[in-house]
Write a protein that holds these residues in place. Structure first.
Motif, PDB file in Angstrom:
ATOM      1  N   GLU A  77       0.830  -1.215   0.000  1.00 22.55           N
ATOM      2  CA  GLU A  77       0.000   0.000   0.000  1.00 22.55           C
ATOM      3  C   GLU A  77       0.864   1.265   0.000  1.00 22.55           C
ATOM      4  O   GLU A  77       0.576   2.224  -0.707  1.00 22.55           O
ATOM      5  CB  GLU A  77      -0.950  -0.001   1.200  1.00 22.55           C
ATOM      6  N   ALA A  91      -3.555   4.813   3.021  1.00 20.95           N
ATOM      7  CA  ALA A  91      -3.652   3.495   2.378  1.00 20.95           C
ATOM      8  C   ALA A  91      -3.136   2.403   3.301  1.00 20.95           C
ATOM      9  O   ALA A  91      -3.770   1.348   3.448  1.00 20.95           O
ATOM     10  CB  ALA A  91      -2.881   3.503   1.061  1.00 20.95           C
ATOM     11  N   TYR A  95      -5.609  -0.338   5.002  1.00 18.22           N
ATOM     12  CA  TYR A  95      -5.379  -1.763   4.771  1.00 18.22           C
ATOM     13  C   TYR A  95      -5.321  -2.516   6.104  1.00 18.22           C
ATOM     14  O   TYR A  95      -5.956  -3.551   6.284  1.00 18.22           O
ATOM     15  CB  TYR A  95      -4.076  -1.961   3.992  1.00 18.22           C
TER      16      TYR A  95
END
Length: 198
Positions: A77, A91, A95
């Motif tokens: 990510e 991100a 995640y």
């Protein structure tokens, strides 16, 4: 012959951890017994004790294995958003929070803790290793390379902030994973770039 033994030992460890993972996900950590793990793994109790020594060692190994998987996903990510720290943090945190929601072991640990059984939760929250130490070391090394313009003190504070806030939101979610990730990323970027860049 040594390589063969190492391979067999590695397979044995994975077999035991897979069995323990399934048992914890189904029935929780509190009721987990070494006898049950040995039976589920298809080995003797003595072999299990020889390999791990204790239930605590198995808990440590389980958490470490899950953490390694999380960190690989986080790195993917971060790499996808390498140019912008806040987007990368959102991100990576997003995640992690979503994986925590979907992960049967993490769910089991958190449900047990809410019911008063928090032995395995300690691996996530109060013990400095493996979660905090490993995650902070990985993220610090990544940040040095990805954002070299962030000074050392700000980088250290940002890394600690993102790790501790993410674990806090795993243990006690207050919003959706997406919203929590946005907020944690914004805080992290402000710590890393106190002047407003990032």
């Amino acid at each position: 012959m040594t390589r063969f033994r190492e391979t067999v030992r590695s397979l044995l460890r994975e077999q035991v951890l897979d069995a323990a993972y399934q048992l914890v996900a189904a029935d929780g950590w509190g009721g987990l017994r070494m006898t049950s793990i040995a039976r589920a793994a298809g080995i003797s109790r003595q072999t299990l004790y020889n390999e791990f020594g204790s239930k605590e060692a198995i808990g440590n190994a389980l958490v470490q294995r899950e953490l390694e998987g999380f960190l690989l996903g986080i790195q993917r990510e971060l790499d996808a958003h390498r140019g912008a720290l806040e987007a990368a943090a959102a991100a990576g945190v997003g995640y992690t929070l979503q994986q925590a929601v979907d992960n049967p072991l993490v769910k089991s640990v958190l449900l047990a803790a809410r019911g008063g059984e928090d032995d395995l939760l300690a691996y996530l929250t109060t013990r400095p290793e493996p979660v905090f130490g490993t995650a902070m070391a990985m993220l610090d090394a990544y940040a040095i390379e990805a954002w070299p313009d962030v000074d050392e003190e700000s980088r250290g504070l940002a890394v600690e902030t993102v790790v501790r806030l993410t674990v806090s939101h795993i243990v006690q979610p207050v919003a959706s994973p997406e919203e929590s990730a946005r907020r944690i990323a914004r805080i992290t970027a402000r710590v890393a770039y106190p002047g407003g860049r990032g």
